[in-house]
Design a protein around this motif. Structure first.
Motif, PDB file in Angstrom:
ATOM      1  N   ALA A 200     -25.951  -6.070 -27.153  1.00  7.06           N
ATOM      2  CA  ALA A 200     -26.535  -5.405 -25.450  1.00  7.06           C
ATOM      3  C   ALA A 200     -26.306  -4.337 -25.196  1.00  7.06           C
ATOM      4  O   ALA A 200     -25.596  -3.194 -25.576  1.00  7.06           O
ATOM      5  CB  ALA A 200     -25.990  -6.580 -24.296  1.00  7.06           C
TER       6      ALA A 200
ATOM      7  N   GLU B 205     -28.405  -5.288 -20.927  1.00  3.91           N
ATOM      8  CA  GLU B 205     -29.837  -5.942 -21.439  1.00  3.91           C
ATOM      9  C   GLU B 205     -29.430  -6.469 -22.641  1.00  3.91           C
ATOM     10  O   GLU B 205     -29.292  -5.913 -23.857  1.00  3.91           O
ATOM     11  CB  GLU B 205     -30.967  -5.010 -22.035  1.00  3.91           C
ATOM     12  CG  GLU B 205     -32.674  -5.337 -22.107  1.00  3.91           C
ATOM     13  CD  GLU B 205     -33.011  -4.755 -22.065  1.00  3.91           C
ATOM     14  OE1 GLU B 205     -34.620  -4.954 -22.510  1.00  3.91           O
ATOM     15  OE2 GLU B 205     -33.127  -3.395 -21.691  1.00  3.91           O
ATOM     16  N   GLU B 206     -29.787  -7.880 -23.809  1.00  2.00           N
ATOM     17  CA  GLU B 206     -29.809  -8.530 -24.500  1.00  2.00           C
ATOM     18  C   GLU B 206     -30.619  -8.081 -25.300  1.00  2.00           C
ATOM     19  O   GLU B 206     -32.148  -8.129 -25.997  1.00  2.00           O
ATOM     20  CB  GLU B 206     -29.409 -10.063 -24.833  1.00  2.00           C
ATOM     21  CG  GLU B 206     -27.810  -9.677 -24.343  1.00  2.00           C
ATOM     22  CD  GLU B 206     -28.083 -11.867 -24.312  1.00  2.00           C
ATOM     23  OE1 GLU B 206     -28.852 -12.205 -24.948  1.00  2.00           O
ATOM     24  OE2 GLU B 206     -26.571 -12.447 -23.467  1.00  2.00           O
ATOM     25  N   LEU B 207     -30.633  -7.381 -26.353  1.00  2.00           N
ATOM     26  CA  LEU B 207     -31.107  -7.091 -27.870  1.00  2.00           C
ATOM     27  C   LEU B 207     -30.704  -6.891 -28.958  1.00  2.00           C
ATOM     28  O   LEU B 207     -29.841  -7.366 -29.105  1.00  2.00           O
ATOM     29  CB  LEU B 207     -31.080  -5.085 -27.512  1.00  2.00           C
ATOM     30  CG  LEU B 207     -32.104  -4.769 -26.549  1.00  2.00           C
ATOM     31  CD1 LEU B 207     -31.421  -3.211 -26.650  1.00  2.00           C
ATOM     32  CD2 LEU B 207     -33.321  -5.124 -25.669  1.00  2.00           C
TER      33      LEU B 207
END
Length: 409
Positions: free
Chosen positions: A235, A239-241
């Motif tokens: 992340a 925000e997890e990506l």
């Protein structure tokens, strides 16, 4: 020889080398069928128009294989978790080659090819990386390396060949840097860079592609927080990506702040020195963040062993093309074990080419503020250190007494 080869799978980038290899193969191997394969490891616009170009120059078909996620997860992350650097180089070309070569073999087998061809020069490292990977999955496959066969001696002569065969090129003689680009890095070699006395033209329009020079970076810093799970970044700023999205985002952030420029004269595997300029914005940020997180989650012995033994060995094996070997795989398993508690958040300040630690937290931290404090505490008796020093210094004391005794005699 020519009659034996009916079908060749070519590692095809559409660059200068591989652009002329297709007609050369057909001329020198009895008009054999050439199947071009481009491994998409993040070259971006370099892949535009590639199929039309490959077919026009003589290939029967072109595979464009999306390998970006596999490349990051199966090759980049293991090196990141191991802190592997080769002479400060973050291995951008090195770990892309085994990823591409593995897919080359899979397609060659599916197509029933007689040989695999690559455009690596006889002076470089990539010929070793490609061929060792091919041997790991197709030990009996014939390998064609035109640079070891043809009479062409220079990139100028390659351009002559291309012009004589009406092969379109995206370069010219004046801007003919040798470049390699993927989602992790961009390398620059050749022309004025061949003389180590020349400063890279970072501020020259068009030289840098992934970012700007530190001088052109903003006057205000950019802060970024990266979350890791077991050594893997997952992340950015909460925000997890996915792997591809995360590296892409950090490339933009890092590039905008002049992060990740490296100018080195490195020692190639084949025995010569080579000057290269690298752009690795996301990689530079992630290596720094991972290392900062290790400082609070790894014990001293493990941390020191990783830095002194594992990191350089993993880097050497990767750089030298020995990815698919028992030792590399065993080191990978060790690194996975070490990273089990490398989980947490690292905050960094990006400023004009610098990546500065701005804070780190982890549920597995080994840092105990109560023990480390300079203020009064109730968990550490400072008088205990006297006995420790006496024992730790005993060899020095004995040596000194012996020296004094021998001097007196």
């Amino acid at each position: 020889m020519a009659k034996e080869i009916k079908k060749v799978v070519l590692a095809y980038s559409g660059g200068l080398d591989t652009s002329i290899i297709i007609p050369w193969l057909k001329e020198n191997y009895n008009n054999c069928e050439v199947i071009a394969v481009s491994g998409d490891v993040g070259q971006g616009t370099e892949l535009d128009g590639l199929e039309e170009k490959a077919i026009k120059t003589g290939a029967s078909k072109l595979y464009i294989e999306d390998l970006k996620q596999e490349y990051i997860e199966n090759y980049i992350w293991p090196c990141l978790k191991a802190d592997a650097k080769y002479e400060d180089y973050l291995l951008g070309t090195s770990h892309a080659r085994p990823c591409i070569a593995k897919r080359l073999v899979e397609i060659a087998k599916a197509e029933g090819a007689d040989a695999i061809c690559h455009g690596c020069t006889g002076k470089g490292n990539d010929q070793v990386r490609f061929e060792l990977a091919i041997k790991a999955f197709a030990p009996d496959m014939k390998i064609i390396a035109p640079w070891r066969e043809w009479s062409i001696k220079s990139r100028d002569e390659e351009i002559d060949y291309a012009e004589a065969h009406n092969i379109p090129l995206k370069i010219n003689r004046e801007t003919n840097y040798s470049k390699d680009k993927n989602i992790w890095h961009l390398s620059h070699e050749g022309l004025d860079l061949e003389n180590p006395a020349n400063e890279p033209q970072y501020n020259k329009p068009g030289f840098l592609e992934l970012g700007v020079s530190p001088e052109q970076a903003p006057d205000e810093p950019t802060y970024v927080t990266i979350h890791f799970e077991k050594g893997i970044p997952t992340a950015v700023d909460g925000e997890e990506l996915g792997a591809v999205e995360l590296v892409t985002k950090l490339n933009k952030l890092g590039g905008a702040n002049g992060i990740g420029l490296l100018d080195i004269v490195e020692n190639r595997l084949v025995g010569m020195k080579s000057r290269g300029v690298y752009e690795t914005p996301a990689g530079t940020i992630l290596y720094k963040a991972h290392n900062v997180l290790e400082t609070i989650t790894l014990d001293k012995e493990t941390f020191h062993y990783m830095q002194s033994q594992i990191a350089p060995k993993m880097a050497d094996l990767t750089y030298n093309g020995q990815w698919f070997t028992p030792l590399r795989e065993a080191i990978g398993a060790f690194v996975d074990k070490v990273n089990e508690n490398v989980t947490g958040d690292v905050k960094l300040k990006l400023y004009k080419g610098n990546v500065i630690n701005a804070g780190v937290t982890s549920p597995y931290t080994l840092y105990d503020e109560e023990i480390a404090t300079f203020d009064e505490d109730e968990v550490y008796d400072q008088k205990d250190s006297a006995g420790f020093i006496n024992l730790f210094g005993l060899p020095i004391k004995v040596q000194a007494k012996l020296k004094a005794k021998n001097s007196a005699e």
